[in-house]
Design an enzyme around this catalytic site. Structure first.
Site, PDB file in Angstrom:
ATOM      1  N   HIS A  48       0.836  -1.204   0.000  1.00 60.25           N
ATOM      2  CA  HIS A  48       0.000   0.000   0.000  1.00 60.25           C
ATOM      3  C   HIS A  48       0.873   1.258   0.000  1.00 60.25           C
ATOM      4  CE1 HIS A  48      -2.889  -2.914   1.604  1.00 60.25           C
ATOM      5  NE2 HIS A  48      -3.850  -2.032   1.457  1.00 60.25           N
ATOM      6  N   ASN A  56       8.539  -3.597   2.999  1.00 58.48           N
ATOM      7  CA  ASN A  56       7.139  -3.441   3.373  1.00 58.48           C
ATOM      8  C   ASN A  56       6.859  -3.867   4.803  1.00 58.48           C
ATOM      9  OD1 ASN A  56       4.293  -3.008   2.851  1.00 58.48           O
ATOM     10  ND2 ASN A  56       4.080  -5.217   2.621  1.00 58.48           N
ATOM     11  N   ASP A  94      14.069  18.578  -0.849  1.00 53.44           N
ATOM     12  CA  ASP A  94      14.835  19.012  -2.018  1.00 53.44           C
ATOM     13  C   ASP A  94      15.484  17.822  -2.729  1.00 53.44           C
ATOM     14  OD1 ASP A  94      14.342  21.718  -2.068  1.00 53.44           O
ATOM     15  OD2 ASP A  94      16.121  22.266  -0.923  1.00 53.44           O
ATOM     16  N   GLU A 101      12.866  15.877  -4.588  1.00 54.59           N
ATOM     17  CA  GLU A 101      12.483  16.630  -5.789  1.00 54.59           C
ATOM     18  C   GLU A 101      13.508  16.450  -6.899  1.00 54.59           C
ATOM     19  OE1 GLU A 101       9.722  20.348  -4.354  1.00 54.59           O
ATOM     20  OE2 GLU A 101      11.884  20.659  -4.423  1.00 54.59           O
ATOM     21  N   PHE A 130       7.052  19.536  -4.582  1.00 56.01           N
ATOM     22  CA  PHE A 130       6.243  19.337  -3.387  1.00 56.01           C
ATOM     23  C   PHE A 130       5.971  20.659  -2.674  1.00 56.01           C
ATOM     24  CE2 PHE A 130       8.704  15.410  -4.026  1.00 56.01           C
ATOM     25  CZ  PHE A 130       7.657  14.519  -4.183  1.00 56.01           C
ATOM     26  N   GLN A 184       8.779  27.677   1.056  1.00 53.07           N
ATOM     27  CA  GLN A 184       8.956  26.369   0.434  1.00 53.07           C
ATOM     28  C   GLN A 184      10.442  26.015   0.364  1.00 53.07           C
ATOM     29  OE1 GLN A 184       7.435  26.187  -3.538  1.00 53.07           O
ATOM     30  NE2 GLN A 184       7.616  23.975  -3.705  1.00 53.07           N
ATOM     31  N   GLU A 200      12.080  22.881   2.639  1.00 58.14           N
ATOM     32  CA  GLU A 200      12.429  21.734   1.818  1.00 58.14           C
ATOM     33  C   GLU A 200      13.915  21.396   1.863  1.00 58.14           C
ATOM     34  OE1 GLU A 200      10.942  22.237  -2.114  1.00 58.14           O
ATOM     35  OE2 GLU A 200       8.850  21.973  -1.526  1.00 58.14           O
TER      36      GLU A 200
END
Length: 278
Positions: free
Chosen positions: A118, A149, A237, A240, A247, A256, A260
């Site tokens: 999930h 997981n 960062d 990204e 984000f 931001q 980040e």
């Protein structure tokens, strides 16, 4: 290609974000869906089949038709979403996908060596049976290495619910990038990396330069089940850079960029005994 954050979001920030000192308060009407309160990381829409926006009452995701998995899933989490609803365990195709698309089935994972992992975990939607059942749609599932997981990823999921039970308002984005093969005769890609970003606020959808933000980037491999998830802490960062996503794009560019760049420290909370329900 994504446009520079400053060029794209400064006009929006000036018009729609209420700034008080260093705090950014995002009103409920800012986002059409509360699960996207801080932004749409890939500008997902209903146009691109490999960046296909799916909005559900329980979460929002960007789906990749060609890979048969989500690119990312975004959701809010607080105490109101948690309860005692039993685990549905009814993995099933998502019939909201366009009719001419292949719909991944649970059988596609049979004898693959990977868990049906999930993105938004079952236990994050335990307040009623319908909400829990929504997490078992295959558009929320990735091929996930069992040691990931069932090991450090499971402990990270337990931790985020502990934060919610402590009264934090969380916004969570979980996703994947990279590829290391396929299952289901090429219909489902195996991601190389799995990431998660957790924004933990003490008031609903407000954020400032001291807001707790946790980012992890994990390998999708076996062999290190007992590793602590904190070993994978990173910055937004860095994620990204690896994904090309943007984000927290609903924040002002200055805030931001500030939040980040930080590698978060763990929020200390008292652990609660609970069984893991991925």
């Amino acid at each position: 290609m994504f446009v520079s954050k400053k060029l794209l979001f400064l006009p929006i920030a000036l018009l729609l974000i209420l700034t008080v000192g260093c705090t950014i308060l995002l009103p409920r009407q800012f986002a059409s869906n509360p699960h996207l309160a801080f932004g749409n990381p890939s500008n997902a829409s209903n146009i691109d089949p490999n960046n296909y926006l799916i909005e559900k009452p329980q979460y929002v995701l960007s789906y990749n038709r060609d890979k048969g998995i989500p690119n990312w899933v975004s959701w809010e989490l607080n105490q109101s979403w948690l309860g005692e609803a039993p685990r549905s365990n009814n993995f099933r195709p998502d019939d909201t996908l366009p009719e001419d698309w292949y719909r991944v089935t649970p059988n596609d994972y049979t004898r693959s060596g990977f868990d049906k992992g999930h993105m938004i975990p079952s236990a994050d939607r335990s307040n009623n049976p319908d909400n829990n059942a929504a997490t078992f749609l295959m558009t929320n599932i990735i091929p996930q290495a069992p040691d990931n997981n069932q090991g450090y990823w499971a402990r990270l999921e337990d931790y985020e619910r502990t934060l919610a039970n402590e009264g934090y308002e969380l916004h969570i984005i979980s996703g994947v990038y990279g590829q290391k093969g396929t299952i289901a005769r090429g219909k489902v890609s195996i991601p190389a990396r799995i990431f998660k970003i957790i924004v933990a606020t003490t008031s609903e959808r407000s954020i400032n330069d001291s807001t707790k933000i946790i980012a992890v980037d994990t390998p999708n491999i076996n062999g290190n089940r007992e590793t602590n998830w904190t070993e994978f802490l990173t910055s937004i960062d860095a994620i990204e850079k690896n994904t090309g996503y943007n984000f927290l794009s609903n924040l002002s560019p200055s805030l931001q960029n500030l939040v980040e760049s930080k590698v978060a420290s763990v929020i200390e909370v008292k652990p609660k005994s609970s069984s893991h329900k991925n």
